[in-house]
Scaffold this motif. Sequence first.
Motif, PDB file in Angstrom:
ATOM      1  N   UNK A  21      40.511  40.680  42.678  1.00 51.55           N
ATOM      2  CA  UNK A  21      41.557  40.420  43.673  1.00 51.55           C
ATOM      3  C   UNK A  21      42.693  39.603  43.057  1.00 51.55           C
ATOM      4  N   UNK A  22      42.340  38.605  42.261  1.00 45.99           N
ATOM      5  CA  UNK A  22      43.357  37.792  41.593  1.00 45.99           C
ATOM      6  C   UNK A  22      44.206  38.664  40.660  1.00 45.99           C
ATOM      7  N   UNK A  23      43.560  39.537  39.888  1.00 48.99           N
ATOM      8  CA  UNK A  23      44.301  40.432  38.999  1.00 48.99           C
ATOM      9  C   UNK A  23      45.236  41.353  39.783  1.00 48.99           C
ATOM     10  N   UNK A  24      44.788  41.813  40.934  1.00 48.33           N
ATOM     11  CA  UNK A  24      45.646  42.661  41.772  1.00 48.33           C
ATOM     12  C   UNK A  24      46.853  41.865  42.268  1.00 48.33           C
ATOM     13  N   UNK A  25      46.635  40.614  42.673  1.00 48.44           N
ATOM     14  CA  UNK A  25      47.749  39.753  43.118  1.00 48.44           C
ATOM     15  C   UNK A  25      48.754  39.553  41.997  1.00 48.44           C
ATOM     16  N   UNK A  26      48.246  39.285  40.794  1.00 47.65           N
ATOM     17  CA  UNK A  26      49.135  39.052  39.650  1.00 47.65           C
ATOM     18  C   UNK A  26      49.889  40.328  39.279  1.00 47.65           C
ATOM     19  N   UNK A  27      49.223  41.471  39.350  1.00 45.85           N
ATOM     20  CA  UNK A  27      49.879  42.744  39.050  1.00 45.85           C
ATOM     21  C   UNK A  27      51.016  42.999  40.026  1.00 45.85           C
ATOM     22  N   UNK A  28      50.748  42.780  41.313  1.00 43.28           N
ATOM     23  CA  UNK A  28      51.804  42.937  42.330  1.00 43.28           C
ATOM     24  C   UNK A  28      52.972  41.991  42.062  1.00 43.28           C
TER      25      UNK A  28
END
Length: 115
Positions: free
Chosen positions: A97-104
């Motif tokens: 989830x953190x990686x998805x937030x950072x990607x966004x």
Amino acid sequence: MRALEQILEEFVEACLKQEDSLKRGDSKTGNKQYRIINDIRRDLKANPKYGIEKLIPFLEHSSANVRLNTAFCLIPLLPEQARNVLAIVAAGRGAVAFNAKMTLSEWEKGNLKFD
């Protein structure tokens, strides 16, 4: 040349191994899987017979990390659909989830570069 089915299986397998390595805190394995995923992305993108769009069905995969990596690969091609998938994954908990937030965040800032 590898068959498309094999390439797609390798993509999913690398995503699942990467997710497992994130849970275990094994950065060496996680980084190796990232390189495999990125190589597959490049191979699909460069091959006119296959194409990166072959990853589209994985936007609905049961694994959040498969969805995350698929959305990352497809965001230049399908920005809205990929962004929606990333937002759903980002609403979860944990490293994926953190990686998805950072990607966004990095996509919205214009910092993601694709070769």
